[in-house]
Design a protein around this motif. Structure first.
Motif, short mmCIF file in Angstrom:
data_model
loop_
_atom_site.label_atom_id
_atom_site.label_comp_id
_atom_site.label_asym_id
_atom_site.label_seq_id
_atom_site.Cartn_x
_atom_site.Cartn_y
_atom_site.Cartn_z
N LEU A 53 0.83 -1.21 0.00
CA LEU A 53 0.00 0.00 0.00
C LEU A 53 0.87 1.27 0.00
O LEU A 53 0.59 2.22 -0.73
CB LEU A 53 -0.93 0.02 1.21
CG LEU A 53 -2.14 -0.89 1.12
CD1 LEU A 53 -2.82 -1.00 2.48
CD2 LEU A 53 -3.11 -0.40 0.07
N ALA A 54 1.93 1.28 0.80
CA ALA A 54 2.83 2.44 0.85
C ALA A 54 3.51 2.66 -0.50
O ALA A 54 3.64 3.79 -0.96
CB ALA A 54 3.88 2.24 1.94
N ALA A 55 3.90 1.56 -1.16
CA ALA A 55 4.53 1.68 -2.48
C ALA A 55 3.53 2.22 -3.50
O ALA A 55 3.91 3.03 -4.37
CB ALA A 55 5.06 0.32 -2.93
N GLN A 56 2.27 1.82 -3.40
CA GLN A 56 1.25 2.33 -4.32
C GLN A 56 1.04 3.83 -4.11
O GLN A 56 0.91 4.58 -5.08
CB GLN A 56 -0.08 1.58 -4.12
CG GLN A 56 -0.01 0.11 -4.44
CD GLN A 56 0.53 -0.15 -5.83
OE1 GLN A 56 0.01 0.35 -6.82
NE2 GLN A 56 1.60 -0.92 -5.92
N LYS A 57 1.03 4.24 -2.86
CA LYS A 57 0.85 5.66 -2.55
C LYS A 57 2.02 6.48 -3.09
O LYS A 57 1.82 7.53 -3.70
CB LYS A 57 0.72 5.85 -1.04
CG LYS A 57 0.49 7.28 -0.63
CD LYS A 57 0.35 7.41 0.86
CE LYS A 57 0.16 8.88 1.22
NZ LYS A 57 0.18 9.12 2.64
N THR A 58 3.24 5.98 -2.90
CA THR A 58 4.43 6.67 -3.39
C THR A 58 4.40 6.77 -4.91
O THR A 58 4.72 7.82 -5.48
CB THR A 58 5.71 5.92 -2.94
OG1 THR A 58 5.71 5.88 -1.51
CG2 THR A 58 6.96 6.61 -3.43
N ARG A 59 3.99 5.70 -5.56
CA ARG A 59 3.93 5.68 -7.02
C ARG A 59 2.94 6.72 -7.54
O ARG A 59 3.19 7.40 -8.53
CB ARG A 59 3.56 4.29 -7.51
CG ARG A 59 3.97 4.05 -8.94
CD ARG A 59 3.75 2.62 -9.35
NE ARG A 59 2.66 2.65 -10.30
CZ ARG A 59 1.67 1.81 -10.35
NH1 ARG A 59 1.62 0.81 -9.52
NH2 ARG A 59 0.72 1.91 -11.24
N LYS A 60 1.81 6.86 -6.87
CA LYS A 60 0.80 7.85 -7.28
C LYS A 60 1.27 9.28 -7.08
O LYS A 60 0.86 10.18 -7.80
CB LYS A 60 -0.51 7.62 -6.52
CG LYS A 60 -1.27 6.42 -6.98
CD LYS A 60 -2.56 6.27 -6.20
CE LYS A 60 -3.29 5.02 -6.64
NZ LYS A 60 -4.53 4.82 -5.87
N GLU A 61 2.13 9.48 -6.08
CA GLU A 61 2.61 10.82 -5.77
C GLU A 61 3.77 11.26 -6.66
O GLU A 61 4.12 12.43 -6.67
CB GLU A 61 3.02 10.90 -4.30
CG GLU A 61 1.85 10.78 -3.35
CD GLU A 61 2.26 10.69 -1.89
OE1 GLU A 61 3.48 10.59 -1.60
OE2 GLU A 61 1.38 10.71 -1.04
N GLU A 62 4.38 10.33 -7.38
CA GLU A 62 5.50 10.68 -8.26
C GLU A 62 5.01 11.50 -9.44
O GLU A 62 3.94 11.24 -9.98
CB GLU A 62 6.20 9.41 -8.76
CG GLU A 62 6.94 8.65 -7.69
CD GLU A 62 7.53 7.35 -8.20
OE1 GLU A 62 7.27 6.96 -9.37
OE2 GLU A 62 8.26 6.71 -7.43
N PRO A 63 5.81 12.51 -9.86
CA PRO A 63 5.42 13.31 -11.02
C PRO A 63 5.31 12.43 -12.26
O PRO A 63 6.10 11.51 -12.46
CB PRO A 63 6.57 14.31 -11.18
CG PRO A 63 7.35 14.25 -9.90
CD PRO A 63 7.06 12.93 -9.27
#
Length: 128
Positions: free
Chosen positions: A116-126
């Motif tokens: 879940l944390a990796a998914q959130k980080t991926r969504k926040e990347e430009p």
């Protein structure tokens, strides 16, 4: 798939049993030395180590296994807010670690939280 096998210790020799029995007599303080450094264990861990040592002092063979919180696929899917089918597909593709108990899949809570944390980080990347 990750799975830590239990570690089995054979019984101690009678001399070691007697020595350990004397050391444990009336003691509930557990201090472990690792590379010469003393570490006093908290209550729960200390009780587990004392139990292990008491069993060894009685001449028992001992098996030690680690336990992490394992979730069913339904529990893991609910936690992640995804469908069971999507979760099973993630495990099939190796994107999410899975353990099997017989034919049943189990997922560690920490693995689903990391995903879940990796998914959130991926969504926040430009550019995502």
């Amino acid at each position: 798939m990750t799975n830590d096998a239990p570690r089995v210790s054979p019984p101690l020799s009678p001399a070691q049993q007697a020595s350990l029995t004397r050391a444990l007599s009336g003691s509930d303080d557990v201090t472990v030395f690792v590379d010469g450094t003393a570490h006093r264990l908290e209550a729960g861990a200390g009780e587990a180590v004392l139990d292990l040592l008491l069993r060894l002092s009685r001449g028992d063979a001992v098996s030690v296994a680690s336990i992490s919180e394992l979730l069913t696929t339904s529990q893991a899917a609910d936690l992640a807010g995804i469908s069971n089918t999507f979760l099973r597909n993630l495990t099939d593709r190796g994107e999410l670690a899975v353990q099997y108990r017989g034919s049943h899949r189990r997922i560690r809570r920490e693995d689903i939280m990391a995903w879940l944390a990796a998914q959130k980080t991926r969504k926040e990347e430009p550019g995502s």
